[in-house]
Design a protein around this motif. Structure first.
Motif, PDB file in Angstrom:
ATOM      1  N   VAL A 178     -26.607 108.974 -50.158  1.00 61.69           N
ATOM      2  CA  VAL A 178     -27.367 107.724 -50.183  1.00 61.69           C
ATOM      3  C   VAL A 178     -27.447 107.116 -48.789  1.00 61.69           C
ATOM      4  O   VAL A 178     -28.522 106.658 -48.350  1.00 61.69           O
ATOM      5  N   GLU A 179     -26.337 107.110 -48.065  1.00 61.64           N
ATOM      6  CA  GLU A 179     -26.318 106.484 -46.744  1.00 61.64           C
ATOM      7  C   GLU A 179     -27.235 107.189 -45.747  1.00 61.64           C
ATOM      8  O   GLU A 179     -27.653 106.584 -44.749  1.00 61.64           O
ATOM      9  N   ASP A 180     -27.562 108.460 -46.016  1.00 62.90           N
ATOM     10  CA  ASP A 180     -28.423 109.208 -45.093  1.00 62.90           C
ATOM     11  C   ASP A 180     -29.914 108.944 -45.315  1.00 62.90           C
ATOM     12  O   ASP A 180     -30.703 109.123 -44.384  1.00 62.90           O
ATOM     13  N   VAL A 181     -30.304 108.569 -46.536  1.00 63.06           N
ATOM     14  CA  VAL A 181     -31.742 108.502 -46.836  1.00 63.06           C
ATOM     15  C   VAL A 181     -32.219 107.154 -47.352  1.00 63.06           C
ATOM     16  O   VAL A 181     -33.437 106.939 -47.483  1.00 63.06           O
ATOM     17  N   LEU A 182     -31.313 106.217 -47.656  1.00 59.47           N
ATOM     18  CA  LEU A 182     -31.749 104.974 -48.289  1.00 59.47           C
ATOM     19  C   LEU A 182     -32.811 104.251 -47.466  1.00 59.47           C
ATOM     20  O   LEU A 182     -33.822 103.787 -48.010  1.00 59.47           O
ATOM     21  N   ASP A 202     -20.925 103.412 -48.819  1.00 59.66           N
ATOM     22  CA  ASP A 202     -20.720 103.485 -47.376  1.00 59.66           C
ATOM     23  C   ASP A 202     -21.221 102.202 -46.719  1.00 59.66           C
ATOM     24  O   ASP A 202     -22.181 101.578 -47.190  1.00 59.66           O
ATOM     25  N   ALA A 203     -20.595 101.817 -45.617  1.00 54.44           N
ATOM     26  CA  ALA A 203     -21.007 100.596 -44.921  1.00 54.44           C
ATOM     27  C   ALA A 203     -22.453 100.650 -44.461  1.00 54.44           C
ATOM     28  O   ALA A 203     -23.112  99.612 -44.338  1.00 54.44           O
ATOM     29  N   VAL A 212     -28.021  98.512 -44.569  1.00 52.21           N
ATOM     30  CA  VAL A 212     -29.463  98.656 -44.809  1.00 52.21           C
ATOM     31  C   VAL A 212     -29.961  97.601 -45.775  1.00 52.21           C
ATOM     32  O   VAL A 212     -30.991  96.946 -45.555  1.00 52.21           O
ATOM     33  N   LEU A 213     -29.220  97.382 -46.868  1.00 54.10           N
ATOM     34  CA  LEU A 213     -29.664  96.427 -47.878  1.00 54.10           C
ATOM     35  C   LEU A 213     -29.589  94.989 -47.375  1.00 54.10           C
ATOM     36  O   LEU A 213     -30.431  94.155 -47.727  1.00 54.10           O
ATOM     37  N   HIS A 250     -18.916  91.475 -49.991  1.00 52.44           N
ATOM     38  CA  HIS A 250     -18.552  90.724 -48.785  1.00 52.44           C
ATOM     39  C   HIS A 250     -19.377  91.186 -47.585  1.00 52.44           C
ATOM     40  O   HIS A 250     -19.638  90.398 -46.662  1.00 52.44           O
ATOM     41  N   ARG A 251     -19.797  92.442 -47.607  1.00 51.77           N
ATOM     42  CA  ARG A 251     -20.615  92.981 -46.522  1.00 51.77           C
ATOM     43  C   ARG A 251     -22.075  92.567 -46.623  1.00 51.77           C
ATOM     44  O   ARG A 251     -22.865  92.883 -45.723  1.00 51.77           O
TER      45      ARG A 251
END
Length: 412
Positions: free
Chosen positions: A324-328, A347-348, A353-354, A379-380
């Motif tokens: 997910v972190e590679d393509v979102l 992943d952070a 991204v969001l 929290h992020r």
């Protein structure tokens, strides 16, 4: 080590009772809120761990745990069998609320926890460690206070009886298992079918003989010393199913269906046309959204699960085999994003991204099996606020709880 008299106030995220002594927080396994105990405690910096020496006054929340392994073998698979079921739900409500406030820095009201229809025999998957003891394999779980040890499991009262019986057949056929210092196996039920996935060993020349000796199994998968699970043997009646049986599936079918319906309802409440289903698994949720008229991009790192999802999605929707972190970032914008990560959370890069997405999705619907990592991820994302939060008791008798969190832009 010192001895102290403690009053247990609450249940911590891992299932231990929480007390305070001399300015320290003390975690004591197998205690209940309201217990008074004499305990041996060992200090670890700013907190301490305790073990019961004597139960002085029992909490009204206590009950006698019915599983022989829970007390005799100190089984670590369950943490809350000594609590009445209503007290378990109350404890999980506190676990979610505490994580949201302490880790997520989010003020939340009391969190509703939907009970499981079946507090016992709900698990359709049982994973056991296999160790050799005096020349024979035993299959079992770990004591909570000795995670390096394995005890032989006779029964597991939270597991489907068909699954337990299959495990007894596996052990009866142990002479045909591969040579290895240790192994790990999982039996799980897929509808009417029982699947066995074995991990470990370099070679398995007797796999066909083993499969013949375990007639309840409909397929046999093996993950050797390296590589992905490989389908070794399959009964003819199972060949038509073709679902990726070695991929992740929820252990509590009844509650999983309720969770999925709730998550779908929260997504569809935003009238989306374009949806990203991240950590999509086999694609059941993606397929339901596509059937509702959404154009779905499903993302799943498990190649077999992603392919199964792709084969069922209609034209206009797609399945990506990727992290997910590679393509979102490449599949946005979307009206709604679903997140359903493993226990470690996202992943952070995903939250980054969001949090910065422009235009922002109308909503994020995050399903989590760990309140701590969910809270960390929230929290992020200060650009998002909680619109709804609801928990579900996917895992009775344990300290784990499933939570669906609906997020909307802070300034929407």
């Amino acid at each position: 080590m010192t001895r102290a008299r403690l009053h247990i106030d609450s249940i911590a995220a891992g299932g231990d009772g929480v007390a305070r002594a001399g300015g320290l927080v003390v975690f004591v396994p197998r205690t209940a809120p309201g217990d008074d105990v004499d305990a041996d405690i060992v200090v670890h910096g700013r907190f301490a761990r305790g073990s019961i020496r004597r139960l002085i006054a029992a909490s009204p929340s206590r009950t006698d745990p019915p599983c022989e392994h829970y007390t005799r073998d100190r089984c670590g698979g369950c943490q809350l069998q000594h609590l009445r079921y209503d007290a378990q739900l109350s404890a999980k409500q506190g676990i979610v609320r505490d994580a949201m406030q302490r880790i997520g820095r989010r003020d939340v009201a009391d969190v509703a926890v939907t009970p499981s229809p079946s507090p016992w025999r709900y698990r359709r998957k049982l994973t056991l460690a296999l160790r050799r003891v005096q020349g024979r394999w035993i299959a079992g779980l770990h004591p909570y206070d000795a995670p390096g040890r394995v005890f032989a499991l006779h029964d597991c009262l939270i597991t489907d009886e068909q699954v337990v019986r299959a495990w007894h057949q596996v052990i009866a056929a142990q002479s045909e298992l591969p040579h290895a210092a240790e192994l790990r196996g999982a039996v799980h039920r897929e509808g009417a079918h029982l699947v066995f996935v074995l991990e470990g060993g370099e070679r398995w020349p007797a796999s066909a003989v083993f499969f013949a000796h375990v007639p309840s199994l409909t397929s046999l998968w093996w993950r050797g010393a390296s590589g992905s699970p490989v389908l070794l043997h399959e009964r003819p009646e199972h060949e038509a199913a073709r679902a990726p049986a070695a991929s992740f599936a929820q252990v509590n079918e009844e509650v999983a269906a309720v969770v999925r319906d709730h998550a779908l309802a929260r997504v569809l409440a935003h009238r989306p046309r374009v949806v990203v289903d991240a950590y999509a698994g086999r694609g059941d949720t993606a397929l339901a959204l596509a059937s509702a008229g959404c154009r779905v991009t499903a993302i799943e790192r498990d190649d077999a699960a992603a392919a199964w999802c792709a084969a069922r999605l209609p034209d206009g929707s797609r399945s990506l085999a990727a992290r997910v972190e590679d393509v979102l970032a490449t599949v946005l914008p979307a009206d709604v994003v679903l997140l359903n990560p493993p226990r470690a959370g996202v992943d952070a890069r995903v939250t980054g991204v969001l949090n910065a997405a422009t235009p922002a999705p109308r909503a994020i619907v995050y399903t989590s099996c760990d309140a701590a990592t969910l809270s960390r991820d929230l929290h992020r994302m200060p650009a998002w606020r909680i619109a709804s939060l609801r928990s579900f008791d996917m895992f009775p008798q344990t300290a784990h709880v499933e939570t669906v969190c609906e997020l909307v832009p802070e300034h929407a």
